[in-house]
Design an enzyme around this catalytic site. Structure first.
Site, PDB file in Angstrom:
ATOM      1  CG  ASP A  56     -13.846   4.405   0.333  1.00 16.09           C
ATOM      2  OD1 ASP A  56     -13.434   3.535   1.114  1.00 16.09           O
ATOM      3  OD2 ASP A  56     -13.103   4.964  -0.504  1.00 16.09           O
ATOM      4  CG  ASP A  70      -1.791   1.178   1.362  1.00 12.66           C
ATOM      5  OD1 ASP A  70      -1.789   2.006   0.432  1.00 12.66           O
ATOM      6  OD2 ASP A  70      -2.500   1.279   2.369  1.00 12.66           O
ATOM      7  NE  ARG A 106      -4.816  -0.622  -2.224  1.00  4.94           N
ATOM      8  CZ  ARG A 106      -4.734   0.214  -1.189  1.00  4.94           C
ATOM      9  NH1 ARG A 106      -5.132   1.463  -1.320  1.00  4.94           N
ATOM     10  NH2 ARG A 106      -4.289  -0.188  -0.017  1.00  4.94           N
ATOM     11  CG  HIS A 137     -12.274   6.524  -5.783  1.00  4.98           C
ATOM     12  ND1 HIS A 137     -13.240   6.879  -4.875  1.00  4.98           N
ATOM     13  CD2 HIS A 137     -11.344   5.821  -5.088  1.00  4.98           C
ATOM     14  CE1 HIS A 137     -12.900   6.388  -3.683  1.00  4.98           C
ATOM     15  NE2 HIS A 137     -11.752   5.762  -3.783  1.00  4.98           N
ATOM     16  CG  ASP A 154      -5.133   4.910  -2.794  1.00  5.30           C
ATOM     17  OD1 ASP A 154      -6.141   4.462  -3.376  1.00  5.30           O
ATOM     18  OD2 ASP A 154      -4.891   4.679  -1.607  1.00  5.30           O
ATOM     19  CG  ASP A 196      -8.931  -0.129  -0.764  1.00  4.95           C
ATOM     20  OD1 ASP A 196      -7.823  -0.426  -1.250  1.00  4.95           O
ATOM     21  OD2 ASP A 196      -9.275   1.038  -0.530  1.00  4.95           O
TER      22      ASP A 196
END
Lengths: 948, 536
Positions: free
Chosen positions: A434, A288, A606, A680, A622, A547
């Site tokens: 979300d 991440d 993701r 998004h 992201d 996610d």
């Protein structure tokens, strides 16, 4: 609200100082990853490995051979397989490992079918095996050990030709053993016995042999010196206890004649992989990464260890099946430097030819590599699909437009955004929720004050034939009042820490547990949680988004899980890159199960690994509202497509930061032509629903989305084909024009299927783009103006804010639904318009695929329509491609547009029953566009139109 | 789907109780009926082409403007008209025809989709009438209230204006009074000053004699002290050097904290070294400031103002003020960015109360009666003057406040005046919101915690035709990684003055709904029946 959220974010930042800041130093370089550093210290040269040809064992399906490392006398077992479909599998493991090494399960769809591997010749230093047709041979050279696959006089690929095969054998820890025991084998064994006394007899025998094996030959144990980081490694404040010590593996591949290699997603980098000499290797380790940077080899959220090589001669692939942290070094070389021994009998050595060398390094597991020999791009896709499966066939609605934001605040907000789309006459299919929708980030629940009546909300959407996605992340809030947590706890399904307790880390809900998705029982339980009666408030028009499944652990090393955490008997180190795949798989299984096996699932993930294509869609994580991020979305999705994952998209508008109206419009225009099309935005950004940027921009965005909806039949047919064949939906130009070197590095334009070429505008203030139209003798038509352009040229195209440069290949027929409605479901029964773009021979062909758009009946009950459409010699006909399938559709053919033809004097429609009728038509002579009015035939019928 | 879609609609509309039957192609509004004449070629409404009438509504788009397909979804830019008898007629995009979703309350848009629609026009019409009725009542009452508000505001304004005028008159008088009293004060202070000086001088002289004796003794001690360091040559070389003096920063002349060489030399009359005899001439330069090292630190003299205390003349290791003071100041500077430290204990700066000086051991003798009388008189003049001046200041403040209030834009008829200096609260599940119109908006957690400023009064920001429908409050507390909070207040007509809802549609941008009679418009007419007539 804002105040409390601000405080909360602050809290998170404070808690994971290293985790959530833009900082490269939060992530390891090769130098900081002990095994990578150790491996990189090994330089190309003579391999210490020797194949023991007298250990050769040959069976129908494989041959095995032992390898010995002459430096430490450790033996390895080499297995060679010839696989159906022109592939070779090479497996190398320790002959007698101290304990089993991890072999990646659940990625291959089945045991690959093997073909007979026969010995052609053998001498004291080599073994020549036949790989079947076209003089393909696999040559095993004994000393130094190397493998070469040759075809006639051409070396296709060499393994260990640079001597970088390195296998860190498992060993006993010195500080617990060597200090305590004498150097004689006998007493060593006694000590070993006491240490391993808890193990079974069988294992003890194995261990005894193991010790013996290491002391035979010249009777000496070659103890290797411990190097730093072998038994413990600290990065920032995190220590990896490494109870199993060093276990990394490495192997080099040389690809003579190759200058272009692609794949190994996910990296925010160019389509053509860069030479990594002098920089870090490309890293594959699901992470991440907060506010990732562009154009570097750092690891991102997903990993597919598949590398595709391409030259005008051949396309090949290397699939390195290993789920541990992996680094891939790529360097350019000149062929022929490392040729010697037996293979000189076969090949012509030209030292001038270019060559690409690739080296794979993984932290643990075994070497299990599939060499996909092509020779054409399509062959490689087929080969890879035969191993890991194809893209799941999404419900049509998932290919439509998705509206997302962190967060749509409450039911009222959802309703007003939904109404906003209708008020501004903009189609959309999905609205997304979300993390804030759940009650205190307890997934599978709803915030009682913001979403008190989720079914009411879902019903409201259903009344508009629209859908919703709610996020379900794999971190579970540790909270004794939370049912999901309690059940996982009682079933002992959490990942364990190195000491055997439940592993806990920080994520959105605060202290969280991580279910062990590698455990099939856990996955089955997880899937059952999506049943309507289990997931309260859920309905059939609600789908799921996974996610943070790298997994993201805010306070973990590199924002992920500790490598010494335990998944049953395996360390997290072994399974890391696989975790995200399992999360998505379990979720997709749940969606299938909740419908009784009827409905196709839609799950966005993701994190991903090889095989993730089977479970849904992937997005590029992201990103940010910057032009560079818009540009990079193309190579990122192209790379994923080459590695089997077609259903890819980037956050339209950019997740972080606030896009200018121009960037937002350009991103919608680009996103409308990428497989997964979702806007998004980060919670800290101002609202950006399509109508918030003034009427002009609203109109531009509306038009981009409408173009997407009109083309849905084409997207759907391509996904059907991707599902059947594994061919990517979004393709680099070279895939279709493999001989045109000019296409090999192009990444600012691409093909959708093989018939549409898209060159989105990705520069601020652009007044023109230059698109390369490939193909000698090919013609391309601007889909908006029908203007004709010749292939193999760079075309300067002036653009305005409304321009989306898209070209249809001459020779293709594309079906559209030009009646765009407010959601794709509303267009279900609408008629088709056929756009036949003629090539220089005056012909064209295409396909039309129709089914119920959402169930598995196309597969289970063969309920679909698949038509072949062809135009040649002034006759357009529709032919059934699947005579044994059955489906009735209400859709019909409303219009046929023939581009690049001549004016006929008459047009006659012939129905299947032989009846004929004249069709009215119009002809635009300046653009040579013929429009046939209302054939009216059912889309599933046989018919012919004859022009005279 | 080859069938011809020329479906004619039969519309029964009710007007003045007489049923009328109208025939026209599906989706065509009455106003355009004349363009669709059966069995005559149809000309696209943009005039682009003419087509046979059987191609109207045949589910194929022939006209660029979509006018040939008013009743089908064939044209991307078409629109469909539903009569919605009993409710209000409307146009919908033709893409909503037969899409399975009921858009027209009369169900006419879904004639071939299988969607099960119910005619809800009557119900909707009834509800709408109810709502309109209610709205009308509210508007009516609200408007009446508004008239009162306007009257009151005008009255209030008038009062305030005249008050200001009055006050300005009074102020003039006060001004004069202050000037008079100032003169009186100054006149009284002159003899006071002279008497005091006399008294002081007499005492000084008396004291000087005593001090001379003491001084001599002290000089001898100081000389010994200044020379007893480093070399140990006390007996051989009884002298004071520049560097030795420099170690006594209290002798610093320019108060920059250090005693420079030049300054020290100055004190010593330009000499590098002095001996006992010459020290006598140096001593007067330094004696006032010289601190004996054998004594504890002398406290600051009484008359030193607190500001100067912060810059201690003596360089001293022990900081006289806690570190807190500095951080406290910083906290105040960025208070806007950080609302979580409010609870920090605000330790007041610990200024040492100066102790009584030792020097004053011999107190000054009391004033004689004459002097005291002069002092008392002067004091009274001072007090009178200050009182008058204070009254003047207060009056200035009052005038300023009223003028400020009068300067606000309280609407075309001052109808918003009544909101001034009022506050309205709304309590939600988490927060208490507080709207103080023309001042500020804040949010306070219900269960404790500090208040967050959601914006201070900015401007009216409604649409051009009526800017008084929206208020904008700006520059509130900053958001983490975000903008400063701001709030838009939407005003709607209501009998009561209430905050009805708050939301945060975008991060740190709040929306507050607020009802007030002040925006109620004069009811246009009393006819509440909806648009039944439009159709016929």
């Amino acid at each position: 609200m804002a105040a409390s959220r601000g405080r909360w974010v602050l809290l998170i930042v404070l808690l994971c100082v290293s985790a959530r800041a833009v900082d490269r130093s939060n992530f390891k370089t090769c130098e900081q990853s002990a095994f990578c550093k150790r491996q990189k210290e090994l330089k190309p040269g003579q391999s210490p490995y020797r194949a023991l040809l007298d250990t050769l064992e040959l069976s129908d399906s494989r041959i095995t051979l032992q390898l010995i490392n002459d430096n430490n006398k450790v033996r390895l077992l080499l297995e060679l397989y010839r696989l159906q479909g022109n592939m070779t599998r090479v497996k190398i493991n320790e002959l007698k490992p101290l304990k089993p090494r991890y072999e990646v399960p659940d990625v291959l769809i089945s045991d690959p079918f093997t073909e007979t591997l026969s010995v052609v010749s053998q001498d004291e230093n080599s073994l020549v095996l036949s790989l079947g047709g076209k003089d393909q041979r696999l040559i095993v050279s004994a000393q130094p050990f190397r493998l070469d696959i040759v075809e006639g006089p051409q070396v296709l690929v060499s393994l260990n030709s640079r001597g970088l095969l390195a296998f860190e054998h498992l060993r006993a820890r010195k500080d617990t053993i060597s200090h305590k025991i004498s150097s004689t084998v006998g007493s060593m064994w006694d000590s070993l016995k006491s240490i391993f006394s808890s193990k079974s007899e069988l294992e003890q025998v194995t261990e005894q042999e193991n010790v013996e094996q290491r002391t035979d030959e010249d009777g000496q144990i070659k103890e290797e010196e411990d190097k730093p980081g072998m038994w413990e490694e600290t990065f920032k404040s995190h220590t990896d206890s490494k109870p199993n010590g060093p276990s990394s593996i490495s192997l080099d591949f040389s690809l003579p004649g190759v200058e272009h290699v692609y794949g190994i997603p996910e990296h925010a980098d160019t389509l053509k992989l860069k030479n990594t000499d002098g920089s870090d290797p490309y890293r594959l380790y699901n992470l991440d990464v907060f506010q990732y940077e562009l154009h570097n080899p750092m690891a991102l959220y997903g990993a597919v260890p598949v590398l595709i090589s391409h030259s005008t001669d051949r396309t090949m692939g290397i699939f390195w099946l290993n789920a541990a942290e992996t680094w891939v070094d790529i360097s350019s070389n000149t062929a022929g430097k490392m040729m010697f021994g037996k293979i000189l009998d076969f090949v012509q050595v030209s030292s001038e030819a270019p060559q690409t060398d690739v080296r794979w390094i993984s932290e643990s597991g075994i070497i299990d590599v599939f060499i996909m020999l092509g020779p054409k791009p399509a062959d490689v896709f087929t080969q890879y699909a035969s191993l890991t499966g194809t893209q799941s066939f999404p419900p049509l609605t998932a290919l439509a437009y998705h509206q997302c934001r962190w967060n749509y605040n409450d039911q009222e907000d959802v309703k007003s955004v939904d109404q906003g789309f209708d008020e501004h006459d903009i189609p959309y299919d999905f609205i997304w929720l979300d993390i804030e929708h759940a009650d205190g980030k307890r997934y599978f629940t709803w915030d009682p004050s913001k979403f008190p009546q989720p079914k009411e909300m879902l019903q409201g959407l259903m009344d508009k034939r629209r859908k919703l996605v709610a996020i379900v992340d794999p971190h579970i809030r540790v909270d004794s009042g939370y049912k999901i947590h309690n059940e996982i706890l009682s079933k002992n399904f959490y990942v364990k820490n190195k000491d055997g307790g439940d592993y806990e880390g920080w994520c959105w809900p605060g202290n969280s547990g991580y279910p062990d998705f590698t455990n099939p029982e856990m996955r089955a339980w997880w899937a059952s949680k999506f049943a309507y009666e289990q997931y309260e408030g859920s309905m059939e028009n609600q789908y799921v988004w996974n996610d943070m499944n790298e997994p993201s652990v805010f306070n973990g090393p590199e924002v992920t899980m500790h490598k010494d955490a335990l998944h049953g008997g395996w360390e997290h180190r072994d399974v890391h890159n696989l975790y995200g795949l399992y999360v998505q798989k379990a979720t997709a299984d749940g969606l299938v199960e909740r419908s009784g096996g009827v409905e196709r699932p839609f799950v966005l993930t993701r994190a991903f690994f090889a095989g993730s294509q089977r479970y849904g869609a992937v997005w590029t994580g992201d990103n940010a509202a910057e032009w560079g991020h818009l540009k990079i979305s193309i190579p990122m999705c192209l790379s994923l497509g080459l590695a089997g994952i077609s259903f890819c998209g980037a956050d339209v508008g950019g997740f972080f930061k606030h896009p200018s109206a121009e960037l937002l419009v350009r991103w919608y225009q680009a996103g409308a032509y990428q497989p997964f099309f979702r806007a998004h935005a980060h919670i800290d950004t101002p609202r950006r629903e399509p109508w918030l940027f003034g009427p002009e921009n609203t109109a531009l965005i509306r038009e981009a989305i409408r173009q997407r909806y009109a083309l849905l039949p084409y997207w759907y047919q391509l996904f059907y084909n991707a599902h059947r064949t594994g061919y990517p939906v979004m393709r680099p130009l070279w895939v279709e024009y493999p001989d045109d070197v000019a296409t090999f590095s192009i990444e600012d334009e691409y093909l959708i299927g093989k018939d549409l070429l898209v060159h989105p505008v990705t520069d601020e203030g652009a007044t023109a783009v230059t698109a390369y139209l490939p193909g000698k003798g090919e013609v391309w038509y601007d889909v908006h103006t029908f203007q004709k352009h010749d292939g193999e040229q760079s075309l300067y195209i002036p653009v305005t804010m409304s321009s989306i440069p898209v070209f249809q290949r001459g020779g293709s027929i594309i079906c559209r639904k030009d009646r765009v409605r407010r959601s794709s479901s509303c267009m279900e029964n609408d008629p088709y318009t056929l756009y036949a773009a003629l090539n220089s021979q005056g012909s064209a062909e295409g396909e039309l695929y129709i089914d119920d758009f959402h169930t598995f009946n196309f597969e289970k009950a063969k309920q679909f329509v698949h038509r072949h459409l062809s135009f040649s010699a002034n006759t357009l006909s529709s032919r059934n491609l699947a005579p044994d399938s059955q489906f009735s559709t209400a859709s019909w053919i409303e219009k046929i547009v023939i581009i690049g033809g001549s004016q006929p004097s008459s047009a006659t429609l012939k129905n299947a029953d032989g009846t004929e009728s004249a069709l009215e038509f119009e002809f635009d002579s300046t653009l040579a566009v013929l429009t046939l009015r209302k054939p009216g035939v059912n889309a599933a019928a046989d018919w012919t139109v004859i022009l005279r | 789907m080859t069938c011809v879609h020329l479906l004619l609609t039969l519309v029964f509309a009710v007007s003045l109780g007489t049923p009328v039957e109208i025939q026209r192609p599906r989706g065509v509004p009455l106003t355009k009926k004349q363009f669709y004449v059966e069995n005559k070629p149809f000309t696209c409404l943009d005039g682009s082409r003419a087509i046979p009438f059987d191609r109207v509504n045949d589910d194929y788009c022939d006209c660029k403007d979509g006018s040939d397909e008013p009743g089908t979804a064939a044209c991307p830019n078409g629109s469909f008209h539903c009569t919605n008898a009993g409710y209000r007629p409307m146009f919908i995009p033709s893409s909503r025809i037969n899409d399975g979703i009921c858009d027209c309350c009369d169900t006419t848009d879904e004639y071939n989709s299988g969607a099960k629609c119910e005619n809800t026009c009557k119900e909707l019409g009834r509800k709408e009438r109810e709502v309109l009725q209610k709205m009308a009542e509210i508007t009516k009452e609200g408007f009446l209230l508004k008239q009162h508000l306007i009257e009151e505001a005008k009255k209030g304004q008038q009062e305030k204006k005249s008050k200001v005028t009055d006050m300005q008159g009074n102020k003039k008088q006060l001004d004069e009074k202050v000037e008079v009293l100032r003169t009186v004060k100054e006149t009284a202070e002159q003899p006071e000053k002279e008497a005091k000086e006399r008294h002081l001088k007499a005492w000084e002289e008396q004291k000087a004699a005593i001090r001379l004796e003491k001084d001599k003794a002290k000089m001898a001690e100081a000389f010994l002290f200044l020379t007893d360091d480093e070399d140990g040559l006390l007996s051989l070389c009884i002298s004071v050097s520049v560097s030795e003096l420099q170690s006594h920063a209290e002798l610093d002349a320019d108060a920059d904290g250090t005693l420079t060489e030049t300054e020290a030399q100055g004190l010593m009359g330009g000499a590098e070294q002095v001996d006992t005899s010459t020290f006598e001439s140096v001593w007067p330069n330094i004696k006032d400031k010289y601190h004996s090292e054998s004594q504890p630190e002398e406290p600051a003299p009484v008359e030193t103002p607190p500001d100067e205390v912060k810059e201690p003349v003596v360089v001293n290791d022990s900081e006289p003020y806690p570190e807190d003071d500095i951080s406290e100041e910083e906290d105040e500077d960025d208070e806007d960015e950080d609302d979580y430290h409010e609870d920090d204990d605000k330790a007041p700066p610990t200024i040492k109360a100066p102790e009584k000086s030792h020097e004053d051991e011999e107190a000054m003798p009391p004033y004689d009666a004459d002097t005291q009388a002069l002092i008392d008189a002067a004091q009274k003049a001072r007090d009178d003057f200050e009182e008058a001046e204070k009254a003047l200041r207060e009056m200035d403040d009052q005038i300023r406040n009223i003028e400020k209030e009068l300067s606000f834009d309280f609407g075309p008829d001052a109808e918003f005046t009544y909101l001034y200096s009022q506050c309205y609260e709304l309590t939600t599940s988490e927060y208490i919101y507080r709207l103080c119109p023309f001042n500020r908006i804040s949010q306070k957690p219900k269960y404790g915690g500090s208040e967050t400023n959601l914006g201070t009064w900015g401007s009216w920001s409604g649409p051009e035709n009526n800017k008084y429908l929206l208020m904008k409050y700006e520059h509130g507390t900053g958001c983490w990684q975000g903008p400063n909070r701001s709030t838009t207040v939407k005003l709607t007509c209501g009998k009561e003055t209430v905050v009805t809802s708050t939301s945060e549609p975008s991060r740190c941008e709040y929306l507050m709904e607020f009802t007030t009679p002040a925006v109620c418009q004069e009811p246009a007419n009393t006819d509440l029946s909806p648009h039944d007539h439009e159709e016929l």
